[in-house]
Design a protein around this motif. Structure first.
Motif, mmCIF file in Angstrom:
data_model
loop_
_atom_site.group_PDB
_atom_site.id
_atom_site.type_symbol
_atom_site.label_atom_id
_atom_site.label_comp_id
_atom_site.label_asym_id
_atom_site.label_seq_id
_atom_site.Cartn_x
_atom_site.Cartn_y
_atom_site.Cartn_z
ATOM 1 N N ARG A 11 0.838 -1.203 0.000
ATOM 2 C CA ARG A 11 0.000 0.000 0.000
ATOM 3 C C ARG A 11 0.880 1.263 0.000
ATOM 4 N NH1 ARG A 11 -3.055 -0.662 4.651
ATOM 5 N NH2 ARG A 11 -4.037 -2.467 3.696
ATOM 6 N N GLN A 12 1.893 1.249 0.844
ATOM 7 C CA GLN A 12 2.768 2.419 0.924
ATOM 8 C C GLN A 12 3.593 2.590 -0.354
ATOM 9 O OE1 GLN A 12 2.733 4.745 3.073
ATOM 10 N NE2 GLN A 12 1.472 3.815 4.668
ATOM 11 N N LEU A 14 2.609 1.904 -3.313
ATOM 12 C CA LEU A 14 1.740 2.540 -4.306
ATOM 13 C C LEU A 14 1.579 4.035 -4.030
ATOM 14 C CD1 LEU A 14 -0.952 -0.279 -4.665
ATOM 15 C CD2 LEU A 14 0.873 0.320 -6.269
ATOM 16 N N ASN A 15 1.713 4.417 -2.740
ATOM 17 C CA ASN A 15 1.604 5.829 -2.339
ATOM 18 C C ASN A 15 2.923 6.571 -2.454
ATOM 19 O OD1 ASN A 15 -1.019 6.116 -1.659
ATOM 20 N ND2 ASN A 15 -0.742 5.454 0.470
ATOM 21 N N HIS A 17 5.484 5.782 -0.681
ATOM 22 C CA HIS A 17 6.028 5.748 0.688
ATOM 23 C C HIS A 17 5.882 7.079 1.413
ATOM 24 C CE1 HIS A 17 7.565 1.691 0.486
ATOM 25 N NE2 HIS A 17 8.071 1.951 -0.701
ATOM 26 N N LYS A 18 4.786 7.789 1.129
ATOM 27 C CA LYS A 18 4.608 9.094 1.768
ATOM 28 C C LYS A 18 3.726 9.009 3.011
ATOM 29 C CE LYS A 18 5.458 11.728 -2.393
ATOM 30 N NZ LYS A 18 4.819 11.923 -3.696
ATOM 31 N N GLY A 19 3.104 7.832 3.234
ATOM 32 C CA GLY A 19 2.114 7.763 4.306
ATOM 33 C C GLY A 19 2.571 7.058 5.570
#
Lengths: 414, 90
Positions: A11-12, A14-15, A17-19
């Motif tokens: 998940r991170q 795909l983001n 690694h900003k979350g």
């Protein structure tokens, strides 16, 4: 606390690694706590974690004068083993190793435990006889140990020179021994403790204790006065200094223990090798660096540097056993201040001051003891009596004479 | 590398010396309690700062002497013979 899992990594990713959330909170110190722990190294953080988890005490602060895990927890050579001689040490350190074996799952933080084996070398027939006795004692304590011939040593460690200046006559191995990632242990405990509500306060140095009629009631710090029902000291090399603030004396000498790493190379050393006689131990980290060290600088020191003569001795010992490593460059060298006791066993439990507890005297081998040290100190603090596993490690043993002399029995600085 | 000045042989490298721990310890009487003996045998001052300690010139004259040394900077403030009192360093 957001759990780490395969899914969360995906998940991170795909983001971008900003979350990722902050791993532990950094709150302002409160006026009062149920328990204050001095020192946010492995032992202090583990104690806070087990107090919260096992004893449901949540109003805890861990005070750290520097940064979390920046003392000996971040300076050791990550060796995780339980090949001790005396039953008390064996029971305690093997309990610690068993906790390490599940620590990754427990903390939801990969501590990268690698049970690659802890090999101890013998360089004479007499030493080999001593090691047979040592290995037998380990087995009697229900811990694994196996005596090896020189050929078996060579098979396990192909780069070793059996015919070095003091030829290798054999050795013994604890297969469950190995290494783990020291920073991850500190960070994992910090994250898990913080999730239970423990306040980790860095850059907060304790300067004095409040003691009234023999009972500790709080600490003065560089960030104000903090009240506490109970206080525990876990400050390694500074144990004597903190004890002095509380007006009691401890059987501790602080010395610099050096370690160093080479430049990273491809995997070539798949076990932890230790030689008690030429005093050197080495392993290869997952990054490929050779991590090695030896004896401590044998005079009092609070300088986290280490002296040149010992550095030279450590390197000479490594190259005697592994001539191939002479081509490598040294990347880093450092020292930690270790608190060595006369019997090289730790000091754990109560102190002459009521509600003040101590976990120190870990000398050169506190890292491997972090999980059990934390768990048993949490019990000790919560119940105001030593955990059964550490009953014999109290300060009283120096008066009663019931020392647990691992220095003499195991013949190594540990 | 420490450089120590042996009172008899002069300044030499640390490698020639052996460290002997805290100095100025007074041995208790035989009638002293276990607590006093334990304190004498095992407890240490172990200060962060100036330490009064014994060294022996093992690879030289073989004699003991006292050193006042800072345990943080390793700076040596005084070297003096056994039996002399702690020097006043102020």
């Amino acid at each position: 606390m957001n759990g780490y899992s395969f899914l969360s990594v995906v998940r991170q990713a795909l983001n971008g690694h900003k979350g990722w959330p902050v791993v532990w909170r950094s709150p302002e110190p409160k006026k009062n706590y149920d328990v204050v722990i001095v020192g946010a190294g492995g032992h202090g953080l583990a104690t806070a974690y087990y107090l919260a988890k096992n004893h449901f005490i949540k109003n805890i602060a861990v005070l750290e004068k520097g940064w979390l895990g920046g003392g000996n927890t971040g300076r050791n050579t990550q060796i995780t083993r339980s090949n001790y001689f005396w039953p008390q040490s064996a029971a305690f350190f093997d309990h610690s190793l068993k906790l390490y074996e599940h620590l990754g799952q427990e903390l939801n933080f990969n501590v990268m435990l690698s049970q690659r084996g802890m090999l101890t070398l013998a360089h004479s027939l007499h030493e080999l006889e001593g090691m047979r006795r040592w290995a037998n004692a380990i087995k009697i304590n229900d811990i694994d140990a196996e005596v090896l011939t020189p050929i078996e040593v060579k098979k396990l460690v192909p780069l070793i020179d059996l015919n070095c200046r003091f030829p290798i006559r054999g050795g013994f191995i604890q297969h469950r021994g190995g290494i783990s990632r020291h920073d991850a242990v500190a960070w994992g405990y910090a994250r898990a403790a913080s999730a239970y509500g423990v306040d980790i306060i860095q850059q907060c140095e304790v300067t004095a204790f409040n003691i009234s009629s023999g009972r500790v009631t709080g600490v003065h710090t560089t960030r104000g006065t903090i009240g506490a029902d109970k206080i525990s000291i876990a400050v390694a090399g500074h144990t004597s200094e903190l004890a002095r603030m509380a007006d009691f004396r401890v059987p501790v000498t602080s010395m610099a223990l050096q370690a160093m790493v080479s430049e990273p190379i491809k995997p070539c050393l798949n076990t932890v090798v230790m030689s008690p006689i030429i005093h050197m131990y080495a392993s290869q980290s997952d990054r490929g660096e050779l991590v090695f060290g030896g004896g401590a600088d044998l005079y009092n020191s609070y300088a986290q540097r280490g002296g040149i003569p010992l550095l030279q001795e450590n390197i000479a010992a490594l190259l005697e056993l592994f001539p191939a490593f002479s081509r490598l460059r040294l990347m880093r060298q450092w020292a930690g201040i270790v608190d060595i006791t006369p019997d090289t066993s730790p000091l754990m439990g109560l102190t002459p001051v009521q509600n003040l507890y101590i976990s120190g005297g870990w000398g050169t081998g506190g890292y491997k003891a972090i999980p059990a040290g934390g768990e048993t100190m949490a019990y000790t603090i919560a119940n105001d009596q030593p955990h059964p596993l550490i009953e014999d490690f109290g300060l009283e043993r120096f008066e009663s004479g019931a020392l647990i002399d691992e220095g003499a029995a195991s013949g190594v600085a540990h | 590398m420490l450089r120590l000045s042996c009172p008899w042989c002069g300044t030499r490298d640390e490698l020639e010396f052996s460290f002997g721990g805290e100095s100025h310890l007074t041995r208790p009487t035989l009638a002293a309690s276990d607590a006093i003996w334990s304190d004498y045998l095992f407890n240490k001052e172990n200060p962060k700062g100036i330490h009064f300690e014994r060294w022996m010139h093992s690879y030289g004259c073989g004699r003991w002497f006292n050193v006042a040394r800072d345990t943080v900077t390793h700076e040596i403030y005084a070297v003096y013979k056994m039996g002399l009192p702690k020097p006043d360093l102020d």
